[in-house]
Design a protein around this motif. Structure first.
Motif, PDB file in Angstrom:
ATOM      1  N   THR A  27       0.812  -1.222   0.000  1.00 53.24           N
ATOM      2  CA  THR A  27       0.000   0.000   0.000  1.00 53.24           C
ATOM      3  C   THR A  27       0.841   1.266   0.000  1.00 53.24           C
ATOM      4  OG1 THR A  27      -0.164  -0.042   2.410  1.00 53.24           O
ATOM      5  CG2 THR A  27      -1.918  -1.139   1.173  1.00 53.24           C
ATOM      6  N   ASP A  28       2.076   1.194   0.484  1.00 48.28           N
ATOM      7  CA  ASP A  28       2.916   2.392   0.524  1.00 48.28           C
ATOM      8  C   ASP A  28       4.388   1.975   0.414  1.00 48.28           C
ATOM      9  OD1 ASP A  28       3.834   1.606   3.124  1.00 48.28           O
ATOM     10  OD2 ASP A  28       2.108   2.600   4.026  1.00 48.28           O
ATOM     11  N   LEU A  29       5.255   2.984   0.321  1.00 46.93           N
ATOM     12  CA  LEU A  29       6.675   2.719   0.116  1.00 46.93           C
ATOM     13  C   LEU A  29       7.309   1.946   1.270  1.00 46.93           C
ATOM     14  CD1 LEU A  29       7.960   6.035  -1.488  1.00 46.93           C
ATOM     15  CD2 LEU A  29       8.152   3.746  -2.475  1.00 46.93           C
ATOM     16  N   ASP A  30       6.892   2.237   2.482  1.00 44.59           N
ATOM     17  CA  ASP A  30       7.468   1.521   3.622  1.00 44.59           C
ATOM     18  C   ASP A  30       7.164   0.029   3.545  1.00 44.59           C
ATOM     19  OD1 ASP A  30       8.791   3.578   5.162  1.00 44.59           O
ATOM     20  OD2 ASP A  30       6.813   4.400   5.559  1.00 44.59           O
ATOM     21  N   GLN A  31       5.936  -0.318   3.182  1.00 42.84           N
ATOM     22  CA  GLN A  31       5.596  -1.730   3.036  1.00 42.84           C
ATOM     23  C   GLN A  31       6.390  -2.379   1.915  1.00 42.84           C
ATOM     24  OE1 GLN A  31       1.247  -1.877   2.624  1.00 42.84           O
ATOM     25  NE2 GLN A  31       1.225  -3.080   4.506  1.00 42.84           N
ATOM     26  N   TYR A  75       2.194   9.725  -4.130  1.00 41.81           N
ATOM     27  CA  TYR A  75       2.666   8.413  -3.720  1.00 41.81           C
ATOM     28  C   TYR A  75       3.973   8.516  -2.943  1.00 41.81           C
ATOM     29  CZ  TYR A  75      -0.550   7.024  -7.444  1.00 41.81           C
ATOM     30  OH  TYR A  75      -1.652   6.854  -8.246  1.00 41.81           O
ATOM     31  N   PHE A  76       4.784   9.530  -3.280  1.00 43.74           N
ATOM     32  CA  PHE A  76       6.091   9.695  -2.661  1.00 43.74           C
ATOM     33  C   PHE A  76       6.080  10.788  -1.601  1.00 43.74           C
ATOM     34  CE2 PHE A  76       7.971   8.197  -6.924  1.00 43.74           C
ATOM     35  CZ  PHE A  76       7.729   6.886  -6.586  1.00 43.74           C
ATOM     36  N   GLY A 104       9.000  -5.441   2.358  1.00 43.73           N
ATOM     37  CA  GLY A 104       8.814  -6.690   1.623  1.00 43.73           C
ATOM     38  C   GLY A 104      10.015  -7.055   0.766  1.00 43.73           C
ATOM     39  N   LEU A 105      10.614  -6.059   0.123  1.00 44.21           N
ATOM     40  CA  LEU A 105      11.757  -6.328  -0.741  1.00 44.21           C
ATOM     41  C   LEU A 105      13.016  -6.652   0.057  1.00 44.21           C
ATOM     42  CD1 LEU A 105      11.144  -3.537  -3.394  1.00 44.21           C
ATOM     43  CD2 LEU A 105      11.023  -5.980  -3.806  1.00 44.21           C
ATOM     44  N   LEU A 106      13.204  -5.961   1.171  1.00 42.75           N
ATOM     45  CA  LEU A 106      14.408  -6.167   1.964  1.00 42.75           C
ATOM     46  C   LEU A 106      14.364  -7.440   2.805  1.00 42.75           C
ATOM     47  CD1 LEU A 106      14.979  -2.473   3.057  1.00 42.75           C
ATOM     48  CD2 LEU A 106      16.495  -3.814   1.573  1.00 42.75           C
ATOM     49  N   ALA A 117      14.003   0.849  -3.308  1.00 37.53           N
ATOM     50  CA  ALA A 117      12.962   1.034  -2.294  1.00 37.53           C
ATOM     51  C   ALA A 117      13.566   1.518  -0.975  1.00 37.53           C
ATOM     52  CB  ALA A 117      12.190  -0.262  -2.092  1.00 37.53           C
ATOM     53  N   ALA A 118      14.698   0.929  -0.587  1.00 35.02           N
ATOM     54  CA  ALA A 118      15.356   1.355   0.648  1.00 35.02           C
ATOM     55  C   ALA A 118      15.789   2.812   0.565  1.00 35.02           C
ATOM     56  CB  ALA A 118      16.558   0.452   0.934  1.00 35.02           C
ATOM     57  N   ALA A 119      16.355   3.201  -0.569  1.00 36.25           N
ATOM     58  CA  ALA A 119      16.789   4.588  -0.733  1.00 36.25           C
ATOM     59  C   ALA A 119      15.606   5.551  -0.697  1.00 36.25           C
ATOM     60  CB  ALA A 119      17.552   4.739  -2.049  1.00 36.25           C
ATOM     61  N   LEU A 120      14.479   5.145  -1.251  1.00 34.94           N
ATOM     62  CA  LEU A 120      13.297   6.016  -1.277  1.00 34.94           C
ATOM     63  C   LEU A 120      12.759   6.318   0.120  1.00 34.94           C
ATOM     64  CD1 LEU A 120      11.422   4.507  -4.351  1.00 34.94           C
ATOM     65  CD2 LEU A 120      12.169   6.880  -4.132  1.00 34.94           C
ATOM     66  N   VAL A 121      12.944   5.389   1.055  1.00 36.66           N
ATOM     67  CA  VAL A 121      12.421   5.603   2.411  1.00 36.66           C
ATOM     68  C   VAL A 121      13.524   5.959   3.400  1.00 36.66           C
ATOM     69  CG1 VAL A 121      10.422   4.122   2.017  1.00 36.66           C
ATOM     70  CG2 VAL A 121      12.514   3.125   2.978  1.00 36.66           C
ATOM     71  N   GLY A 122      14.707   6.306   2.904  1.00 31.48           N
ATOM     72  CA  GLY A 122      15.756   6.790   3.779  1.00 31.48           C
ATOM     73  C   GLY A 122      16.571   5.731   4.474  1.00 31.48           C
ATOM     74  N   ARG A 123      16.484   4.482   4.043  1.00 33.76           N
ATOM     75  CA  ARG A 123      17.288   3.407   4.641  1.00 33.76           C
ATOM     76  C   ARG A 123      18.571   3.275   3.814  1.00 33.76           C
ATOM     77  NH1 ARG A 123      12.514  -1.024   5.800  1.00 33.76           N
ATOM     78  NH2 ARG A 123      14.281  -2.342   6.407  1.00 33.76           N
ATOM     79  N   SER A 124      19.431   4.283   3.965  1.00 34.53           N
ATOM     80  CA  SER A 124      20.548   4.461   3.041  1.00 34.53           C
ATOM     81  C   SER A 124      21.582   3.344   3.119  1.00 34.53           C
ATOM     82  CB  SER A 124      21.219   5.817   3.284  1.00 34.53           C
ATOM     83  OG  SER A 124      21.651   5.933   4.629  1.00 34.53           O
TER      84      SER A 124
END
Length: 215
Positions: free
Chosen positions: A112-116, A214-215, A120-122, A140-147
């Motif tokens: 439903t959102d970028l965090d999910q 979305y972002f 899921g991908l990680l 996906a990680a970069a988009l949510v700040g999990r650099s």
């Protein structure tokens, strides 16, 4: 060319189940698209190579891949069943359509959102030879700040042997995203541009909502 009985029955059953969910058929093909703006749910009903019938393939495409063809992730399959006669295959088509509906609704709930999506991908292991899994997890990680996680997954893409031009191209993009992994705003600008480009290549209509929502 006349439509085969199996194609006619599949089309009718799937139309009844997927159109109310908002999915659209790709031309007259056995492919249906669930347009979520920045990702697609994909439903394919492939016919067996040497006979009439159908199976089912359901998955997700992350549009930041900027591809000109459907490229599904999180793929789930139902084996093909052959057409023997109309009564038998009517039941097969109904079951496949119901399964397609259920699995699309499940994917919508999972992503439903970028965090999910990032979670899921990680959660999947980083596997050599699965370049796109690493690429998508890194983006996906970069988009949510999990650099840190983003750099690790994108680094796995860069470690793959560049055995084909498409791998070199993917590595070039991965290198670019890797370089800005500490700047989620820059990554989101890049992702929005890639999604717009991909939507144009796939001849998709305007997204259901502006991409910045979305972002």
């Amino acid at each position: 060319m006349a439509t085969s009985p199996s194609s006619r029955l599949i089309a009718a059953a799937v139309r009844e189940r997927l159109r109310p969910l908002g999915l659209r058929q790709r031309g007259r093909s056995r492919v249906w698209i669930d347009d979520q703006g920045w990702w697609l749910g994909g439903v394919e009903l492939p016919s067996p190579r040497w006979s009439q019938g159908s199976g089912l393939v359901v998955g997700v495409m992350w549009l930041w891949q900027d591809a000109d063809h459907l490229s599904l992730d999180f793929v789930e399959r139902v084996p093909s069943e052959a057409f023997r006669h109309e009564a038998q295959f009517t039941d097969v088509a109904t079951v496949l359509a119901q399964e397609a509906e259920r699995r699309i609704e499940s994917l919508r709930g999972r992503f439903t959102d970028l965090d999910q999506v990032a979670d899921g991908l990680l959660q999947r292991p980083d596997r050599r030879g699965y370049l796109w899994e690493s690429f998508n997890a890194g983006v996906a990680a970069a988009l949510v700040g999990r650099s840190e996680e983003a750099r690790l997954r994108l680094g796995s893409v860069l470690d793959e042997d560049p055995l084909a031009p498409w791998i070199e191209e993917a590595q070039e993009v991965a290198r670019h995203v890797h370089s800005m992994a500490d700047d989620p705003v820059a990554v989101r600008r890049w992702a929005a541009a890639a999604i717009i480009s991909c939507r144009a290549k796939l001849a998709l209509a305007e997204p259901p909502a502006p991409l910045n929502s979305y972002f």
